[in-house]
Design an enzyme around this catalytic site. Sequence first.
Site, PDB file in Angstrom:
ATOM      1  N   GLY A 240      -3.632   9.066  -3.980  1.00  0.00           N
ATOM      2  CA  GLY A 240      -4.395   9.574  -4.600  1.00  0.00           C
ATOM      3  C   GLY A 240      -4.020  10.784  -5.729  1.00  0.00           C
TER       4      GLY A 240
ATOM      5  CG  ASP B 148      -1.979   1.858   1.022  1.00  0.00           C
ATOM      6  OD1 ASP B 148      -2.372   1.374   0.519  1.00  0.00           O
ATOM      7  OD2 ASP B 148      -1.812   1.894   2.224  1.00  0.00           O
ATOM      8  CB  SER B 149       0.301   4.818  -0.682  1.00  0.00           C
ATOM      9  OG  SER B 149      -1.131   5.258   0.377  1.00  0.00           O
TER      10      SER B 149
ATOM     11  CB  CYS C  55      -9.503   4.520  -0.116  1.00  0.00           C
ATOM     12  SG  CYS C  55      -7.976   4.515   0.598  1.00  0.00           S
ATOM     13  CB  THR C  56      -6.703  -0.297   1.950  1.00  0.00           C
ATOM     14  OG1 THR C  56      -5.630   0.611   1.503  1.00  0.00           O
ATOM     15  CG2 THR C  56      -7.051  -1.225   1.136  1.00  0.00           C
ATOM     16  CG  HIS C  57      -4.807   5.548   3.643  1.00  0.00           C
ATOM     17  ND1 HIS C  57      -3.909   4.482   2.685  1.00  0.00           N
ATOM     18  CD2 HIS C  57      -3.957   5.398   5.098  1.00  0.00           C
ATOM     19  CE1 HIS C  57      -2.852   5.050   2.764  1.00  0.00           C
ATOM     20  NE2 HIS C  57      -3.016   5.385   4.062  1.00  0.00           N
TER      21      HIS C  57
ATOM     22  CB  CYS D  11      -3.086   0.245  -2.556  1.00  0.00           C
ATOM     23  SG  CYS D  11      -3.256   2.217  -2.827  1.00  0.00           S
ATOM     24  CG  ASN D  12      -9.996   0.108  -3.449  1.00  0.00           C
ATOM     25  OD1 ASN D  12     -10.555  -0.068  -3.526  1.00  0.00           O
ATOM     26  ND2 ASN D  12      -9.072   0.248  -1.941  1.00  0.00           N
ATOM     27  CB  THR D  13      -5.024   5.149  -5.962  1.00  0.00           C
ATOM     28  OG1 THR D  13      -6.014   5.445  -4.040  1.00  0.00           O
ATOM     29  CG2 THR D  13      -4.668   5.983  -6.446  1.00  0.00           C
TER      30      THR D  13
HETATM   31  N1  DGL Z   1      -5.189   3.492   0.312  1.00  0.00           N
HETATM   32  C1  DGL Z   1      -4.858   3.774  -0.489  1.00  0.00           C
HETATM   33  C2  DGL Z   1      -6.494   3.252  -1.586  1.00  0.00           C
HETATM   34  O1  DGL Z   1      -6.608   2.670  -1.397  1.00  0.00           O
HETATM   35  C3  DGL Z   1      -4.462   5.331  -1.353  1.00  0.00           C
HETATM   36  C4  DGL Z   1      -4.583   6.588  -0.493  1.00  0.00           C
HETATM   37  C5  DGL Z   1      -3.712   7.060  -1.165  1.00  0.00           C
HETATM   38  O2  DGL Z   1      -2.303   6.875  -0.789  1.00  0.00           O
HETATM   39  O3  DGL Z   1      -4.364   8.268  -1.682  1.00  0.00           O
HETATM   40  O4  DGL Z   1      -6.586   3.577  -2.506  1.00  0.00           O
END
Ligand code: DGL
Length: 264
Positions: A42, A9-10, A183-185, A72-74
Amino acid sequence: MSDSIVIFDSGLGGVTALMEAIRAMPAEHFIYYGDTAHVPYGPKDAEEIQGYLDQMMAATRPYSPKAVLLACNTATVTSADYLRKKYTIPIVGMEPAVKPAIEHDVDLKRILVLSTEGTGKSARLRRLVEKFDDDRLVDILPLPNLVDFAERLEFDTDAVRFDLETILASYPLEEYGALVLGCTHFIWYRDLFRELLPDHMEILDGNAATVRQLMRKLNGNIEKEGEGTLQMAFTGNLSEETAAFLRCRLPEKMEFISLDTDND
Ligand code: DGL
């Protein structure tokens, strides 16, 4: 070093998927790679993110990954296809849980998908929505601030509450049946969302389905016996607070490692 599973992930968001993966495969060898030198993803364009993912692939190669999970979805919407063309190991991505949200939505209430800007405007999410959302129920809301809050370990402060309450106040929530954490965050905020949203709204995320997909892709090549291992690598500086936060939530066997990354 025996074959490992890399979870990427980021930053800290993918740790939620890591916890799910450890529960499902406790004897596995996990390497977590958080690209905190470049978070947030993002607002970044696909090419830049793909470059960071190439760095991750190179840095984790000595651990002989048998699969990479993009938690990480992004990273998934911008780079999963790119990585799959370039590397032969399974690359498992994750996408906002739009399909399950629509399938559960028997009352045809509206669905609010929270994501980063990158995921929100991606062609991949648009295609996913077009494929399943025949009744035009899905609204997408980018929430970039929440990634920064999570990286600062601000999970339930006045500032976070104010931010979320202000944003949610502009939505007629009685018309919505589900909130999708795309978004996983954002998964770190599930309890807070539960408190802020009306009881009838379901909260969905993609972690469990993604880990099931990872296990399918491993196709039986999963450690069944022995002690699993967990090594955590971050490309940015790891603060004492973040290390302590992770120690409280992850198995005791976890260790921090540094990987050879080419960070500029
Ligand atoms: N956790 C990430 C996601 O699921 C990325 C968040 C980010 O770095 O902007 O998209």
